[in-house]
Scaffold this motif. Sequence first.
Motif, PDB file in Angstrom:
ATOM      1  N   ARG A 181      89.826  58.002  39.967  1.00 49.61           N
ATOM      2  CA  ARG A 181      91.242  57.274  39.174  1.00 49.61           C
ATOM      3  C   ARG A 181      91.470  57.460  37.648  1.00 49.61           C
ATOM      4  O   ARG A 181      92.840  57.454  37.646  1.00 49.61           O
ATOM      5  N   MET A 182      90.652  57.044  37.104  1.00 49.52           N
ATOM      6  CA  MET A 182      90.339  56.361  36.294  1.00 49.52           C
ATOM      7  C   MET A 182      90.976  57.421  34.753  1.00 49.52           C
ATOM      8  O   MET A 182      90.733  57.859  33.761  1.00 49.52           O
ATOM      9  N   ASN A 183      89.852  58.708  35.433  1.00 47.82           N
ATOM     10  CA  ASN A 183      89.943  60.067  34.607  1.00 47.82           C
ATOM     11  C   ASN A 183      89.196  59.747  33.158  1.00 47.82           C
ATOM     12  O   ASN A 183      89.166  59.699  32.189  1.00 47.82           O
ATOM     13  N   LEU A 184      87.680  58.767  33.477  1.00 50.60           N
ATOM     14  CA  LEU A 184      87.160  58.823  32.549  1.00 50.60           C
ATOM     15  C   LEU A 184      85.759  59.257  32.269  1.00 50.60           C
ATOM     16  O   LEU A 184      85.665  59.831  30.682  1.00 50.60           O
ATOM     17  N   GLY A 185      85.464  60.138  32.684  1.00 53.29           N
ATOM     18  CA  GLY A 185      84.208  61.037  33.207  1.00 53.29           C
ATOM     19  C   GLY A 185      83.467  60.207  33.791  1.00 53.29           C
ATOM     20  O   GLY A 185      82.070  60.857  33.333  1.00 53.29           O
ATOM     21  N   TYR A 186      83.204  58.898  33.582  1.00 53.74           N
ATOM     22  CA  TYR A 186      81.526  58.193  34.184  1.00 53.74           C
ATOM     23  C   TYR A 186      82.198  57.162  35.701  1.00 53.74           C
ATOM     24  O   TYR A 186      83.659  56.730  35.131  1.00 53.74           O
ATOM     25  N   ASN A 187      81.750  56.250  35.614  1.00 60.32           N
ATOM     26  CA  ASN A 187      82.579  55.591  36.980  1.00 60.32           C
ATOM     27  C   ASN A 187      82.999  54.054  36.555  1.00 60.32           C
ATOM     28  O   ASN A 187      82.800  53.849  35.286  1.00 60.32           O
ATOM     29  N   LYS A 188      84.380  53.904  37.059  1.00 56.64           N
ATOM     30  CA  LYS A 188      85.034  53.138  36.016  1.00 56.64           C
ATOM     31  C   LYS A 188      84.613  51.700  36.112  1.00 56.64           C
ATOM     32  O   LYS A 188      85.043  51.190  35.140  1.00 56.64           O
ATOM     33  N   VAL A 189      83.131  51.549  36.961  1.00 59.34           N
ATOM     34  CA  VAL A 189      82.615  49.696  36.628  1.00 59.34           C
ATOM     35  C   VAL A 189      82.407  48.976  35.051  1.00 59.34           C
ATOM     36  O   VAL A 189      81.904  48.441  34.779  1.00 59.34           O
ATOM     37  N   TYR A 190      82.223  50.974  34.316  1.00 58.77           N
ATOM     38  CA  TYR A 190      81.359  50.720  33.039  1.00 58.77           C
ATOM     39  C   TYR A 190      82.535  50.501  31.828  1.00 58.77           C
ATOM     40  O   TYR A 190      82.033  50.527  30.716  1.00 58.77           O
ATOM     41  N   TYR A 191      83.977  50.891  31.972  1.00 57.53           N
ATOM     42  CA  TYR A 191      84.362  50.623  31.322  1.00 57.53           C
ATOM     43  C   TYR A 191      84.357  49.270  31.104  1.00 57.53           C
ATOM     44  O   TYR A 191      84.043  47.972  31.061  1.00 57.53           O
ATOM     45  N   PRO A 192      85.110  48.999  29.391  1.00 50.35           N
ATOM     46  CA  PRO A 192      84.492  47.998  28.630  1.00 50.35           C
ATOM     47  C   PRO A 192      86.045  47.447  28.709  1.00 50.35           C
ATOM     48  O   PRO A 192      86.398  48.222  27.438  1.00 50.35           O
ATOM     49  N   LEU A 193      85.874  45.896  29.331  1.00 47.60           N
ATOM     50  CA  LEU A 193      87.025  45.575  29.259  1.00 47.60           C
ATOM     51  C   LEU A 193      86.560  43.495  28.308  1.00 47.60           C
ATOM     52  O   LEU A 193      86.390  43.500  28.488  1.00 47.60           O
ATOM     53  N   ASN A 194      87.974  44.003  26.928  1.00 46.23           N
ATOM     54  CA  ASN A 194      87.894  43.363  26.190  1.00 46.23           C
ATOM     55  C   ASN A 194      86.194  43.377  26.154  1.00 46.23           C
ATOM     56  O   ASN A 194      85.316  42.144  25.779  1.00 46.23           O
ATOM     57  N   GLY A 195      85.835  44.010  25.625  1.00 46.14           N
ATOM     58  CA  GLY A 195      84.247  44.245  25.257  1.00 46.14           C
ATOM     59  C   GLY A 195      83.208  44.228  25.874  1.00 46.14           C
ATOM     60  O   GLY A 195      81.450  44.621  26.150  1.00 46.14           O
ATOM     61  N   VAL A 196      83.337  43.398  27.311  1.00 44.93           N
ATOM     62  CA  VAL A 196      82.639  43.966  28.294  1.00 44.93           C
ATOM     63  C   VAL A 196      82.848  44.789  29.665  1.00 44.93           C
ATOM     64  O   VAL A 196      83.865  44.565  30.196  1.00 44.93           O
ATOM     65  N   THR A 197      81.987  45.299  30.006  1.00 46.30           N
ATOM     66  CA  THR A 197      82.104  46.057  30.805  1.00 46.30           C
ATOM     67  C   THR A 197      82.847  45.683  31.783  1.00 46.30           C
ATOM     68  O   THR A 197      82.639  44.679  32.545  1.00 46.30           O
ATOM     69  N   ILE A 198      83.771  46.127  32.887  1.00 48.81           N
ATOM     70  CA  ILE A 198      84.402  45.420  33.885  1.00 48.81           C
ATOM     71  C   ILE A 198      82.950  44.879  34.921  1.00 48.81           C
ATOM     72  O   ILE A 198      83.232  43.981  35.523  1.00 48.81           O
ATOM     73  N   LEU A 199      82.109  45.227  35.055  1.00 50.33           N
ATOM     74  CA  LEU A 199      80.815  45.645  35.832  1.00 50.33           C
ATOM     75  C   LEU A 199      79.743  43.573  35.607  1.00 50.33           C
ATOM     76  O   LEU A 199      79.851  43.131  36.666  1.00 50.33           O
ATOM     77  N   GLU A 200      80.033  43.864  34.209  1.00 49.95           N
ATOM     78  CA  GLU A 200      79.009  42.434  34.241  1.00 49.95           C
ATOM     79  C   GLU A 200      80.105  41.749  34.044  1.00 49.95           C
ATOM     80  O   GLU A 200      79.837  40.475  34.189  1.00 49.95           O
ATOM     81  N   GLN A 201      81.961  41.936  33.820  1.00 44.42           N
ATOM     82  CA  GLN A 201      81.930  40.436  33.771  1.00 44.42           C
ATOM     83  C   GLN A 201      82.268  40.311  35.404  1.00 44.42           C
ATOM     84  O   GLN A 201      82.815  39.289  36.019  1.00 44.42           O
ATOM     85  N   THR A 202      81.879  41.275  36.752  1.00 46.91           N
ATOM     86  CA  THR A 202      82.151  40.738  38.462  1.00 46.91           C
ATOM     87  C   THR A 202      81.105  40.309  38.292  1.00 46.91           C
ATOM     88  O   THR A 202      81.281  39.071  39.148  1.00 46.91           O
ATOM     89  N   MET A 203      79.341  40.868  37.850  1.00 46.22           N
ATOM     90  CA  MET A 203      78.554  40.005  37.777  1.00 46.22           C
ATOM     91  C   MET A 203      78.647  38.075  37.326  1.00 46.22           C
ATOM     92  O   MET A 203      78.393  37.406  37.753  1.00 46.22           O
ATOM     93  N   LYS A 204      79.001  38.152  36.026  1.00 45.42           N
ATOM     94  CA  LYS A 204      78.683  37.130  35.960  1.00 45.42           C
ATOM     95  C   LYS A 204      79.838  35.698  36.738  1.00 45.42           C
ATOM     96  O   LYS A 204      79.357  34.505  36.285  1.00 45.42           O
ATOM     97  N   LYS A 205      80.495  36.067  37.777  1.00 46.85           N
ATOM     98  CA  LYS A 205      81.550  35.509  38.028  1.00 46.85           C
ATOM     99  C   LYS A 205      80.144  34.770  39.390  1.00 46.85           C
ATOM    100  O   LYS A 205      80.538  33.566  39.591  1.00 46.85           O
ATOM    101  N   PHE A 206      79.196  35.241  39.246  1.00 48.09           N
ATOM    102  CA  PHE A 206      78.193  35.656  40.953  1.00 48.09           C
ATOM    103  C   PHE A 206      77.071  34.269  40.077  1.00 48.09           C
ATOM    104  O   PHE A 206      76.832  33.560  40.876  1.00 48.09           O
ATOM    105  N   GLU A 207      76.956  35.015  39.049  1.00 50.63           N
ATOM    106  CA  GLU A 207      75.583  34.639  38.458  1.00 50.63           C
ATOM    107  C   GLU A 207      76.099  32.710  37.497  1.00 50.63           C
ATOM    108  O   GLU A 207      75.132  32.260  37.692  1.00 50.63           O
ATOM    109  N   SER A 208      77.277  32.481  37.391  1.00 51.15           N
ATOM    110  CA  SER A 208      77.687  31.273  37.442  1.00 51.15           C
ATOM    111  C   SER A 208      77.807  29.828  38.854  1.00 51.15           C
ATOM    112  O   SER A 208      77.711  28.941  38.197  1.00 51.15           O
ATOM    113  N   ASP A 209      77.330  30.299  39.833  1.00 50.53           N
ATOM    114  CA  ASP A 209      77.746  30.480  40.908  1.00 50.53           C
ATOM    115  C   ASP A 209      76.420  29.925  41.278  1.00 50.53           C
ATOM    116  O   ASP A 209      74.948  30.991  41.826  1.00 50.53           O
TER     117      ASP A 209
END
Length: 221
Positions: A25-53
């Motif tokens: 539905r994002m029509n990116l041609g690749y998995n949306k979690v790898y979209y760079p949001l503010n220079g960091v992929t969505i997935l990495e931003q998600t992971m950081k929430k748990f890395e810091s816990d």
Amino acid sequence: MMIKKLEGKSMKYSVIIVAAGSGSRMNLGYNKVYYPLNGVTILEQTMKKFESDIRCTQIVVVTEGNDYKQHTNHYNGKIVVVRGGDTRQESVFNGLCAVKEDVVFVHDGARPFVTASSLDRLCESLTCNDAAILMVPCKDTIKIVENGFVKETLERSKLMHAQTPQAFKTKLLLECYQKAFTDNYLGTDDASLVERYSNANIAVVEGDYKNIKITTKEDIK
């Protein structure tokens, strides 16, 4: 099932981050979690929430390994990468097979805005419950529609939106997943399997309206 008493502040848990979808539905041609949001992929931003816990001792990322290496290539001692399945349910089960802790959180890879306070509340709830999920009250009126006509209006005060993470005692969730596969039953979320295949009460934990799942391009504007 006996409830094992745990302290919320000292509880250890594994998290399964489900990131195996195509994101069509994002029509990116690749998995949306790898979209760079503010220079960091969505997935990495998600992971950081748990890395810091510090309570999170293991991050099981369910995704295509080659995609992960190409777009992220982010590793540390907590991270395990597991291949996804044909459905979300199969992907979560693959992740469950790698979980090492007695408590597991299941979280959407495309929800990078979950707050530390939400994780605190989930951990606290798991001290006296076998299952707990983040939820927020429904703001809109919800109607049941059949054949293009309104059949019924649901009572809004009883309706809530389910979010992730959803948290469970690992043994409970694994048993429910195994029963679901035996029945060829496909649930809408992890909690729905626990509802169907166990007598466990699922505690409602206050979520946050900002904890959205990024699904379309409008969600990242």
